[in-house]
Design a protein around this motif. Structure first.
Motif, short mmCIF file in Angstrom:
data_model
loop_
_atom_site.label_atom_id
_atom_site.label_comp_id
_atom_site.label_asym_id
_atom_site.label_seq_id
_atom_site.Cartn_x
_atom_site.Cartn_y
_atom_site.Cartn_z
N ASP A 44 0.91 -1.16 0.26
CA ASP A 44 -0.01 0.02 0.08
C ASP A 44 1.07 1.19 -0.06
O ASP A 44 1.57 1.41 0.93
N ALA A 45 1.01 2.06 -1.09
CA ALA A 45 2.02 3.05 -1.15
C ALA A 45 1.49 4.05 -0.50
O ALA A 45 2.53 5.05 -0.27
N GLY A 46 0.43 4.15 0.44
CA GLY A 46 -0.01 5.16 1.54
C GLY A 46 0.98 5.01 2.54
O GLY A 46 0.91 5.87 3.66
N HIS A 47 1.48 3.87 2.90
CA HIS A 47 2.55 3.71 3.99
C HIS A 47 3.86 3.87 3.49
O HIS A 47 4.41 2.90 2.71
N LYS A 50 6.23 0.49 3.50
CA LYS A 50 5.83 -0.48 2.85
C LYS A 50 6.31 -0.32 1.44
O LYS A 50 6.62 -1.07 0.67
N LEU A 51 6.13 1.12 0.85
CA LEU A 51 6.50 1.35 -0.41
C LEU A 51 7.87 1.04 -0.71
O LEU A 51 8.29 0.59 -1.63
N LEU A 56 12.61 -2.15 -2.78
CA LEU A 56 13.90 -2.86 -2.33
C LEU A 56 13.80 -4.38 -2.29
O LEU A 56 15.04 -4.83 -3.05
N PHE A 57 12.73 -5.18 -2.37
CA PHE A 57 12.56 -6.64 -2.69
C PHE A 57 12.05 -7.16 -3.81
O PHE A 57 12.03 -8.23 -4.15
N MET A 58 11.49 -6.18 -4.71
CA MET A 58 10.90 -6.42 -5.90
C MET A 58 12.25 -7.10 -6.94
O MET A 58 13.38 -6.65 -6.68
N ASN A 59 11.60 -8.07 -7.87
CA ASN A 59 12.37 -8.45 -8.80
C ASN A 59 12.53 -7.36 -10.11
O ASN A 59 11.55 -7.24 -10.53
#
Length: 109
Positions: A44-47, A50-51, A56-59
């Motif tokens: 949730d990009a509102g946090h 988490k954004l 950081l962890f995406m492929n």
């Protein structure tokens, strides 16, 4: 008028931290919700934590889905796409819903 759109985005290189921060600021000032999804990652990009964790962890080689919900979805997406223009290899609109999005409505994105 509430709208909901989903986009599939492939990056050609990682985003800079200030570009991610601008996404957070863009959705905050426009009062919309933005979600990111790739495999087992959902944010949730509102946090802000988490954004940042999502990127950081995406492929980086695989596409991810961006879902924007709120008013002026196209304007928000255009602003984000403009900020990321040198980093986007490909971007397509997957689904777009206007006028039919209400609370507690289930739709395929």
């Amino acid at each position: 008028m509430n709208e909901l759109s989903s986009y599939q985005i492939t990056l050609n290189r990682p985003l800079k931290t200030n570009q991610i921060m601008k996404v957070y600021k863009t959705i905050s000032k426009n009062g919309c919700d933005l979600y990111l999804h790739q495999d087992q990652l959902i944010a949730d990009a509102g946090h802000l934590p988490k954004l940042l964790s999502f990127f950081l962890f995406m492929n980086k080689e695989d596409p991810f889905v961006m879902i924007i919900d709120g008013e002026c979805v196209d304007d928000v997406y255009d602003e984000i796409k403009g900020e990321w223009q040198d980093h986007i290899a490909e971007s397509t609109c997957r689904r777009k819903y206007e006028d039919m999005v209400e609370n507690e409505t289930s739709i395929l994105v």
